[in-house]
Design a protein around this motif. Sequence first.
Motif, PDB file in Angstrom:
ATOM      1  N   ASP A 174     -16.475   3.917  -7.947  1.00 48.22           N
ATOM      2  CA  ASP A 174     -16.871   4.871  -6.925  1.00 48.22           C
ATOM      3  C   ASP A 174     -15.598   5.382  -6.259  1.00 48.22           C
ATOM      4  N   PRO A 175     -15.321   6.697  -6.320  1.00 51.14           N
ATOM      5  CA  PRO A 175     -14.081   7.224  -5.754  1.00 51.14           C
ATOM      6  C   PRO A 175     -13.871   6.895  -4.272  1.00 51.14           C
ATOM      7  N   MET A 176     -14.941   6.868  -3.488  1.00 51.14           N
ATOM      8  CA  MET A 176     -14.793   6.561  -2.049  1.00 51.14           C
ATOM      9  C   MET A 176     -14.385   5.105  -1.846  1.00 51.14           C
ATOM     10  N   ILE A 177     -14.984   4.210  -2.595  1.00 53.85           N
ATOM     11  CA  ILE A 177     -14.638   2.792  -2.476  1.00 53.85           C
ATOM     12  C   ILE A 177     -13.247   2.545  -3.034  1.00 53.85           C
ATOM     13  N   PHE A 178     -12.898   3.251  -4.117  1.00 53.65           N
ATOM     14  CA  PHE A 178     -11.552   3.153  -4.679  1.00 53.65           C
ATOM     15  C   PHE A 178     -10.528   3.545  -3.613  1.00 53.65           C
ATOM     16  N   LYS A 179     -10.797   4.621  -2.879  1.00 55.46           N
ATOM     17  CA  LYS A 179      -9.912   5.081  -1.802  1.00 55.46           C
ATOM     18  C   LYS A 179      -9.801   4.017  -0.703  1.00 55.46           C
ATOM     19  N   GLN A 180     -10.916   3.426  -0.316  1.00 55.86           N
ATOM     20  CA  GLN A 180     -10.912   2.395   0.723  1.00 55.86           C
ATOM     21  C   GLN A 180     -10.101   1.178   0.288  1.00 55.86           C
ATOM     22  N   CYS A 181     -10.198   0.814  -0.979  1.00 48.29           N
ATOM     23  CA  CYS A 181      -9.525  -0.384  -1.480  1.00 48.29           C
ATOM     24  C   CYS A 181      -8.055  -0.170  -1.784  1.00 48.29           C
ATOM     25  N   THR A 182      -7.709   1.054  -2.249  1.00 47.84           N
ATOM     26  CA  THR A 182      -6.356   1.282  -2.738  1.00 47.84           C
ATOM     27  C   THR A 182      -5.547   2.265  -1.898  1.00 47.84           C
ATOM     28  N   PRO A 193       0.794  -1.232   0.000  1.00 50.25           N
ATOM     29  CA  PRO A 193       0.000   0.000   0.000  1.00 50.25           C
ATOM     30  C   PRO A 193       0.826   1.283   0.000  1.00 50.25           C
ATOM     31  N   GLU A 194       1.961   1.288   0.652  1.00 49.40           N
ATOM     32  CA  GLU A 194       2.783   2.498   0.752  1.00 49.40           C
ATOM     33  C   GLU A 194       3.318   2.961  -0.606  1.00 49.40           C
ATOM     34  N   PHE A 195       3.347   2.087  -1.588  1.00 55.78           N
ATOM     35  CA  PHE A 195       3.883   2.427  -2.912  1.00 55.78           C
ATOM     36  C   PHE A 195       2.802   2.828  -3.916  1.00 55.78           C
ATOM     37  N   ARG A 196       1.551   2.675  -3.536  1.00 54.67           N
ATOM     38  CA  ARG A 196       0.461   2.884  -4.489  1.00 54.67           C
ATOM     39  C   ARG A 196       0.294   4.330  -4.923  1.00 54.67           C
ATOM     40  N   GLU A 197       0.386   5.283  -4.005  1.00 58.02           N
ATOM     41  CA  GLU A 197       0.195   6.695  -4.370  1.00 58.02           C
ATOM     42  C   GLU A 197       1.264   7.147  -5.366  1.00 58.02           C
ATOM     43  N   ALA A 198       2.511   6.784  -5.123  1.00 61.00           N
ATOM     44  CA  ALA A 198       3.598   7.153  -6.043  1.00 61.00           C
ATOM     45  C   ALA A 198       3.378   6.496  -7.398  1.00 61.00           C
ATOM     46  N   TRP A 199       2.929   5.255  -7.394  1.00 57.89           N
ATOM     47  CA  TRP A 199       2.631   4.557  -8.644  1.00 57.89           C
ATOM     48  C   TRP A 199       1.547   5.306  -9.414  1.00 57.89           C
TER      49      TRP A 199
END
Length: 68
Positions: free
Chosen positions: A54-62, A29-35
């Motif tokens: 759904d942007p909220m669910i996308f945020k929860q999952c990723t 998870p720590e690498f996902r935002e940079a990716w």
Amino acid sequence: MFNRPCKLTIWEVVRLEGSIVMALMPVVPEFREAWWQQLAEQEKQSVMDLPNLDPMIFKQCTGITVSK
């Protein structure tokens, strides 16, 4: 997709460009935002175009914040 029914079959979904992009997302998870930040706008848009995203669910999952 994610939490609502979709009219596409699984075979149709896995062929979508957005699904292919998501398959390349880091497991850690720590690498996902940079990716996400290094993706081309077209790649990001292909993910955002996935059915029922759904942007909220996308945020929860990723852990990645997006807006549609």
